[in-house]
Design an enzyme around this catalytic site. Structure first.
Site, mmCIF file in Angstrom:
data_model
loop_
_atom_site.group_PDB
_atom_site.id
_atom_site.type_symbol
_atom_site.label_atom_id
_atom_site.label_comp_id
_atom_site.label_asym_id
_atom_site.label_seq_id
_atom_site.Cartn_x
_atom_site.Cartn_y
_atom_site.Cartn_z
ATOM 1 N N TYR B 37 0.881 -1.158 0.000
ATOM 2 C CA TYR B 37 0.000 0.000 0.000
ATOM 3 C C TYR B 37 0.926 1.218 0.000
ATOM 4 O O TYR B 37 1.961 1.212 -0.658
ATOM 5 C CB TYR B 37 -0.968 -0.084 1.195
ATOM 6 N N LYS B 92 -21.298 -17.404 -14.069
ATOM 7 C CA LYS B 92 -20.281 -17.330 -15.120
ATOM 8 C C LYS B 92 -18.919 -16.973 -14.544
ATOM 9 O O LYS B 92 -17.891 -17.496 -14.990
ATOM 10 C CB LYS B 92 -20.685 -16.302 -16.178
#
Lengths: 378, 378
Positions: B37, B92
């Site tokens: 980060y 999906k």
């Protein structure tokens, strides 16, 4: 590029991406397919078409947050666009998962037009449990957030504003204890009237702090200024009760607390010297603070905080956003209210019951932080 | 609701969501934070702002696909909106991960306006490696896909069109072998001129099949019709070389292959009886086919396929889309061309070198499928 930068790039390249997706069910047999894809999924589709409110029970909406940026104000790097923003958003998604178990995914926007941004986010919102706005520049960020909050039935929070405001208030509550002053009576100077400065100002006011002066690059914001944007005119109305004018140095005379959310190196030892005794200095510009801790101390500051992990008292919004969204998702909360932010700040401060000059705030790896803040969300 | 449906809902509720995110790096120490980060991430942000083309090397863009629907044509359920679409898109995304290792995330759209859809998808596209469009109704789907393909530098594929077309061509190549006819010489009747029907027609034509008749609910599409939409007028021009008119029964006289992508129960044994000997029947309406396999067989069909997993020869587009995007992501391919689709169909068919009436296509859990199709993408 420094040698260290080259090493960082190399490390990121070897990692490729810092997050990925993971299946929560098996898909190994025809039966698995028939259940978790067609025809089984059709039953859930029919149910959610009739009962959209149940999406939280049957889909990714239960635990997902979109981390969205247009790349207009990324870290201290400025307007660097969607690709510049992408690594930061990915880092936030990583933090969401690691600290709060939230399934966050980065969305970077290829437009900086307010209407297009609002329309695109509204269009894609249905599948998410919450929206974390990130690194949108002021003043557009205020309108974008407000319009999305009004349009959507899921929590929307611009973290640069409210995450920062909550952690600053938490820090200030404990810093006041350290310097043995009443928080409500503190004279506070906020340098920077961007996203963070505005939100900090409003949260401190609603916490009962009355004497706040905000400065921008032109000096003290007051009602005499003729160059103010709408949001700064609002700040002029709600702050600066002693009607001070001048520059930052004027503002700091006898101030108890300085909160810097502006830019690197804008404050010197001489600025701190004019402040009241036992002063509080939060120099939060990242990665280079408005004033380095040692210089602030030389100027007389007693409690010093920055946004950096390599100094004591890191006031970073990663202390706040994971818990806020954890609480909102768990409780199906649709709006992050001002009351929530106040409670979150108090809950965060309360984790350090006996604060000292070098320990006013928990570490962001402290496991108590997320549950404490989540509990504050109602 | 049937007892089975209730059980399925209960199962989905206990699972909550079928996909989640997962960290690919540790975030356990201050050093991890500083690297993955701030401030570490700033180095990557600066690099990608200057070199957007490197996003594939340093971010989620390397392996991510957005699975996007507006819920206007979901399974056989019709226009059931974003919440109705969400479970299918999630399914999906699950398949993408399990079969092809791709990090896909569902995006459901709360608009069915073509311009708004195109603008929203363009706005959010930068962070993704590809876009799988799903369950958009015809004829909007054609314009939406075309405009996105032109606007974006990542692969965009409407799976209902091209996934279906590829698997149908693959099935037809092998079915022709079984019935010992030349694929190019087959007389083909396609029932349904929606997303799938149009794409199948175009792919079969480009594979060299010349005698194709397409029918819609009004009968055979031919140049004499005055009620045709733009896309159907195009079909009238490029199909039906013998200028046949009438209804589906007229179309089927002496036809070698019937491909149903229309609706349940629209075809009877009597339709099949008028076809040529050793006929091929692909009844792909889901979950209820145009004609059930036993009835098609009674009508004289030799090779019968459906979209269902509980009959032999399941022609499902989950055989295609994972491999297409796997190949595109691995090779940085920006457009899924017609040549790619033809190669993919041939590669899929080639996995069954000695097809029989009940085995013309691999199972979608066959581990060879994704690599074979990915290899066909260039």
């Amino acid at each position: 590029m420094t040698k260290k930068d080259t090493e960082i790039l190399k490390r990121f390249k070897s990692v490729g991406a810092r997050i990925e997706t993971k299946s929560r069910v098996k898909l190994k047999s025809k039966e698995d397919f028939a259940l978790f894809y067609t025809p089984g999924v059709g039953v859930v589709s029919k149910h959610l078409a009739a009962h959209p409110e149940d999406a939280r029970l049957y889909s990714i909406k239960r635990n997902s947050v979109a981390v969205i940026s247009d790349g207009s104000a990324v870290l201290g790097l400025g307007n660097i666009g969607p690709y510049g923003a992408l690594p930061v958003m990915e880092g936030k998604a990583l933090i969401f998962k690691e600290l709060a178990g939230i399934d966050a995914w980065p969305i970077v926007l290829d437009t900086q037009n307010t209407d297009e941004i609002v329309n695109a986010i509204i269009a894609i919102a249905s599948g998410w449990g919450g929206i974390n706005l990130e690194d949108f520049s002021a003043p557009r960020c205020f309108e974008i957030e407000q319009r999305l909050i009004e349009a959507l039935a899921i929590p929307v929070m611009h973290d640069d504003q409210h995450g920062t405001a909550v952690v600053v208030l938490a820090g200030l509550l404990n810093a006041a204890k350290v310097v043995k002053k009443q928080c409500k009576n503190l004279r506070v100077v906020i340098s920077g009237a961007g996203a963070a400065g505005v939100a900090i100002t409003k949260l401190l006011l609603s916490a009962g702090i009355q004497d706040i002066i905000v400065t921008d690059t032109k000096g003290i914001i007051n009602e005499g200024r003729t160059d103010l944007t709408d949001i700064k005119r609002e700040l002029a109305e709600i702050t600066n009760p002693r009607a001070v004018s001048g520059d930052l140095l004027d503002a700091l005379i006898d101030a108890d607390a300085f909160i810097g959310v502006s830019g690197p190196g804008s404050v010197t030892k001489d600025h701190i010297k004019v402040m009241a005794k036992k002063s509080i200095v939060f120099a939060l510009a990242n990665p280079i603070p408005e004033i380095l801790p040692e210089e602030a101390r030389a100027g007389g500051a007693m409690v010093i905080a920055t946004g950096r992990s390599d100094f004591p008292n890191q006031l970073n919004n990663s202390l706040v956003f994971p818990g806020i969204f954890r609480g909102a998702l768990d409780k199906g909360v649709q709006k992050i209210t001002n009351e929530t932010k106040l409670r979150a700040a108090k809950a965060l401060a309360a984790l350090i019951p006996n604060p000292t000059a070098t320990k006013i705030i928990p570490d962001n790896l402290d496991k108590r932080v997320v549950p404490a803040i989540a509990k504050a969300v109602r």
